[in-house]
Scaffold this motif. Structure first.
Motif, PDB file in Angstrom:
ATOM      1  N   ARG A   1      51.708  -0.821  21.033  1.00 54.37           N
ATOM      2  CA  ARG A   1      51.121  -0.419  19.766  1.00 54.37           C
ATOM      3  C   ARG A   1      51.488  -1.303  18.570  1.00 54.37           C
ATOM      4  NH1 ARG A   1      51.552   5.963  18.797  1.00 54.37           N
ATOM      5  NH2 ARG A   1      53.775   5.479  18.733  1.00 54.37           N
TER       6      ARG A   1
ATOM      7  N   SER B   1      55.224  10.188  16.429  1.00 49.33           N
ATOM      8  CA  SER B   1      54.047   9.803  15.657  1.00 49.33           C
ATOM      9  C   SER B   1      53.369  11.043  15.119  1.00 49.33           C
ATOM     10  CB  SER B   1      53.067   9.024  16.553  1.00 49.33           C
ATOM     11  OG  SER B   1      53.680   7.862  17.039  1.00 49.33           O
TER      12      SER B   1
ATOM     13  N   GLY C   1      51.633   0.152  12.614  1.00 42.86           N
ATOM     14  CA  GLY C   1      51.316  -1.113  13.262  1.00 42.86           C
ATOM     15  C   GLY C   1      51.159  -2.188  12.209  1.00 42.86           C
TER      16      GLY C   1
ATOM     17  N   MET D   1      45.822  -4.481  14.781  1.00 39.87           N
ATOM     18  CA  MET D   1      45.601  -3.105  15.223  1.00 39.87           C
ATOM     19  C   MET D   1      44.143  -2.891  15.597  1.00 39.87           C
ATOM     20  SD  MET D   1      47.730  -0.412  12.921  1.00 39.87           S
ATOM     21  CE  MET D   1      47.151  -1.025  11.361  1.00 39.87           C
TER      22      MET D   1
ATOM     23  N   GLU E   1      40.675   2.130  16.410  1.00 39.28           N
ATOM     24  CA  GLU E   1      41.095   3.516  16.642  1.00 39.28           C
ATOM     25  C   GLU E   1      42.543   3.738  16.229  1.00 39.28           C
ATOM     26  OE1 GLU E   1      41.488   1.405  20.728  1.00 39.28           O
ATOM     27  OE2 GLU E   1      40.186   1.372  18.975  1.00 39.28           O
ATOM     28  N   GLN E   2      43.400   2.704  16.328  1.00 41.27           N
ATOM     29  CA  GLN E   2      44.789   2.865  15.887  1.00 41.27           C
ATOM     30  C   GLN E   2      44.870   2.913  14.370  1.00 41.27           C
ATOM     31  OE1 GLN E   2      47.645   0.354  17.888  1.00 41.27           O
ATOM     32  NE2 GLN E   2      49.173   0.611  16.281  1.00 41.27           N
ATOM     33  N   GLN E   3      43.983   2.177  13.700  1.00 41.28           N
ATOM     34  CA  GLN E   3      43.962   2.241  12.242  1.00 41.28           C
ATOM     35  C   GLN E   3      43.543   3.628  11.760  1.00 41.28           C
ATOM     36  OE1 GLN E   3      42.181  -1.121  10.179  1.00 41.28           O
ATOM     37  NE2 GLN E   3      42.369  -2.371  12.009  1.00 41.28           N
TER      38      GLN E   3
ATOM     39  N   VAL F   1      47.133   6.724  14.874  1.00 36.44           N
ATOM     40  CA  VAL F   1      48.038   6.027  15.788  1.00 36.44           C
ATOM     41  C   VAL F   1      48.362   6.847  17.031  1.00 36.44           C
ATOM     42  CG1 VAL F   1      50.161   6.847  14.717  1.00 36.44           C
ATOM     43  CG2 VAL F   1      50.150   4.631  15.863  1.00 36.44           C
TER      44      VAL F   1
ATOM     45  N   VAL G   1      45.649   7.019  20.854  1.00 37.36           N
ATOM     46  CA  VAL G   1      45.237   5.727  21.401  1.00 37.36           C
ATOM     47  C   VAL G   1      45.738   5.616  22.836  1.00 37.36           C
ATOM     48  CG1 VAL G   1      45.219   4.559  19.167  1.00 37.36           C
ATOM     49  CG2 VAL G   1      47.317   4.564  20.528  1.00 37.36           C
TER      50      VAL G   1
ATOM     51  N   THR H   1      44.406  -0.237  23.131  1.00 38.95           N
ATOM     52  CA  THR H   1      44.804  -0.722  21.804  1.00 38.95           C
ATOM     53  C   THR H   1      45.635  -1.996  21.928  1.00 38.95           C
ATOM     54  OG1 THR H   1      45.617  -0.028  19.635  1.00 38.95           O
ATOM     55  CG2 THR H   1      46.975   0.585  21.528  1.00 38.95           C
TER      56      THR H   1
END
Length: 697
Positions: A200, A235, A242, A247, A250-252, A255, A258, A262
């Motif tokens: 990640r 998380s 990240g 990133m 989807e991680q933006q 988090v 995912v 990612t």
């Protein structure tokens, strides 16, 4: 004000963005309202990065805030890195023969705020995560604990710098080297994914490069954001953690929700940056035109929908091999003479087969030892095992065998002593780490400044070189360069013509080209910058195979501009290294007043205080750096800008007046330049990008 790369909130005292590392340009510092520390910290927390003001950073850099002896075992020697959450310290393990280790310590201020529980949990989880991963391309954890100074992790110490530093060195990474590095990164991530772990936060600064002979072995670090499967009680849903531009979309957004794809997205960004040297804010397929097909691989990694990306890092490498397989194999260096051995995936590993393979490799290696074969040949046998079983049961044993072999058979220079390469006239002086002020004194309102000073010699700024190196005592001579030109291993990518080395002129007497190629001891001239680079790679390969290259990523190369001026001055701060009176220059240099319009054999004038000859006059000398104007801030191990169209030259020549032969005088030429007053000098030093650096000249 905001970073022009990632839009992170900045304060006007910072020179680099703490989120993405981007240098802050002066034009965005003007006419902006100050940002409060509270605002910055809140946004930093939302991106998973703790931003600290310069005063706090200054305290962090002083590792005396921690105990010098940890657990009555680890003796801290120096600080080697820092991030938003932790500081990394170099230490000696007293219980294991003073083995060098790295200790990662959580910063104290993160144990005393509202988020401390979450941060400490993330830190502790990192050690637990990496401890489950025994792989050649993932940093090894030795221990983790806590004391009165807080939590710490003891891990493998990696001599080389990070991939971030290697990319930022400004030198394009050769295709075969980039593919090797990326192979290792993919192998490590594929292994982590098979263990159901997602990193990640993959990015070049979280990949260290361990020097293994002529190769750089990538080792993935900083698993602080990693999580196992779908479980995560640290998380927070909806939180962004990240590094921007690495990133996935989807991680933006979130988090927590995912999967391993990612990391696949991040790998695509890293591959683009590896191959182009460009920051991956925009992925431009035109910059990948040198290798058709590779852009398809990268863009598949970067699909907006995660299900449309590659399902594994192994799949990425299979497609890269299809695209680059032929090209990569054709560009192998002379050290790659063993057959390619595909690494075994964990599901394919058979302990009996692995044991048999290890025993066979050991027999071959012992056979080579009994025949007194070269160290490089024996090492290559052991490396076959590491290639096939990167996480094998004998991995650590083989790593130690290779390290011991190289130490036992080392025949190269020792710091503090001069060095001469056998069967050549290439001699080197040992140069110690130190500080100096780079540039020339401007005076006050033009009064009292250095005579002949040019505007590009300022502002004067302090330079610290933290590593030892060996500087060539003379410019490279015709005799030594012709050994390269007559070898069979010249770089096939360079079109060798009389324009970049007119070897047909050598030894033909004074009637050929005015005598510039008359004597073997004259400095070689008319050599382009790319041709010099090809020479340094050729020489490094020979010396590495002969066991005469120091450990720690050392290579033969052109000196950086900072290394050149530091060595030229030899402790002096005057106009010339011997003082300010140019009437004395005739004792130290060949220039327009005494050269008779030609070069002269090296070493025929007096040296400077460090035993270096012809640093001024005779021939201009190429430097490794692209040219740019100086900055005002102090610098550590500077190596010039990342990109450019011209390269620095230093020292003046036989055709120039005394003013051009000053220590601070600097100029530049295009890399294809070939002149009768242009030569070069070698340095044996860490490869550009492998030493920690800070600031720009």
């Amino acid at each position: 004000m905001k970073c022009d790369k990632c839009q992170f909130e900045l304060t006007d005292t910072w020179t680099h963005c703490p989120s993405c590392g981007n240098a802050i340009s002066e034009n965005i510092k003007t006419n902006v309202a100050p940002v409060s520390q509270t605002t910055v910290v809140k946004q930093a927390m939302s991106t998973g990065t703790i931003a600290l003001d310069p005063a706090s950073l200054a305290k962090i850099r002083d590792y005396e805030i921690f105990s010098r002896i940890v657990e009555n075992r680890y003796e801290i020697t120096e600080q080697i890195g820092q991030g938003g959450f932790a500081v990394v310290l170099k230490a000696k393990d007293r219980k294991l023969g003073d083995r060098t280790v790295a200790i990662k310590r959580l910063l104290k201020q993160h144990m005393q705020n509202n988020s401390s529980a979450r941060i400490v949990e993330r830190f502790r989880r990192e050690s637990a995560v990496i401890a489950t991963l025994n792989h050649r391309n993932i940093v090894t954890i030795y221990d983790c604990n806590s004391d009165e100074d807080g939590d710490y992790i003891v891990m493998e110490y990696i001599e080389g710098g990070s991939l971030r530093q290697r990319i930022d060195s400004g030198r394009r990474i050769p295709l075969d080297e980039a593919v090797k590095i990326f192979h290792g990164i993919c192998n490590g991530i594929a292994f982590a994914h098979r263990k159901n772990l997602i990193h990640r936060d993959l990015k070049p600064s979280n990949i260290m490069l361990f020097p293994d002979g002529s190769d750089l072995v990538p080792k993935i670090v900083d698993f602080g954001l990693a999580r196992q499967g779908e479980a995560s009680d640290v998380s927070i849903t909806g939180m962004v953690m990240g590094t921007p531009y690495y990133m996935s979309p989807e991680q933006q957004r979130d988090v927590k929700n995912v999967n391993s794809s990612t990391d696949i997205y991040s790998l695509g960004k890293i591959l683009y940056e590896l191959l182009t040297g460009d920051f991956p804010d925009v992925v431009d397929p035109e910059k990948l035109s040198f290798c058709p097909g590779i852009s398809d691989v990268i863009f598949k990694c970067l699909k907006l929908k995660s299900e449309e990306r590659y399902s594994s890092a192994d799949e990425i490498m299979k497609d890269i091999d299809k695209v680059l397989g032929t090209a990569a194999s054709e560009q192998k260096t002379p050290s790659e003479k063993f057959e390619r051995i595909e690494p075994k995936s964990e599901s394919e590993e058979d302990p009996r087969e692995e044991e048999w393979f290890f025993q066979e490799i050991s027999k071959k290696a012992n056979g080579l030892k009994s025949k007194n074969e070269s160290t490089s040949a024996i090492v290559e046998e052991y490396r076959k095992y590491l290639e096939r079983y990167p996480s094998g049961a004998h991995r650590n044993e083989v790593d130690h065998l290779i390290t011991d072999l190289r130490k036992q058979n080392y025949k190269g220079p020792n710091h503090g002593k001069s060095w001469k390469i056998p069967d050549t006239e290439l001699q080197f002086s040992s140069i110690s780490p130190g500080d100096f002020h780079m540039g020339s004194n401007p005076g006050i309102m033009g009064i009292g400044g250095e005579k002949g000073r040019k505007g590009n010699e300022g502002p004067v700024h302090k330079i610290h070189l933290s590593y030892k190196f060996w500087m060539g005592r003379y410019p490279v001579t015709i005799a030594d360069y012709l050994k390269f030109m007559r070898s069979d291993n010249r770089d096939p990518q360079i079109e060798w013509t009389s324009k970049n080395c007119p070897m047909e002129k050598a030894g033909k007497g004074s009637d050929i080209d005015g005598g510039f190629w008359q004597e073997p001891s004259q400095p070689v001239v008319e050599v382009s910058w790319p041709a010099v680079r090809a020479y340094t790679r050729w020489l490094t390969e020979i010396e590495l195979n002969a066991g005469r290259i120091p450990s720690g990523g050392y290579v033969y190369r052109l000196p950086t501009e900072a290394e050149w001026e530091y060595s030229c001055r030899a402790g002096a701060s005057t106009r010339f290294f011997f003082g300010d009176d140019e009437r004395e220059l005739q004792n130290f240099a060949w220039y327009d007043r005494n050269s008779n319009n030609r070069t002269h054999p090296v070493g025929t004038k007096s040296p400077n205080e460090w035993g270096l000859f012809d640093m001024l006059g005779n021939v201009w000398e190429w430097c490794n750096d692209h040219y740019e104007g100086y900055k005002s801030e102090s610098c550590v191990n500077p190596c010039g800008p990342k990109t450019g169209t011209v390269f620095v030259r230093r020292g003046g020549s036989w055709v120039n007046d005394a003013n051009h032969c000053r220590c601070a005088y600097r100029k530049y030429w295009e890399p294809a330049s070939c002149f009768k007053y242009l030569g070069f000098r070698l340095v044996l030093a860490p490869e550009i990008g492998s030493m920690a650096s800070a600031g720009r000249m």
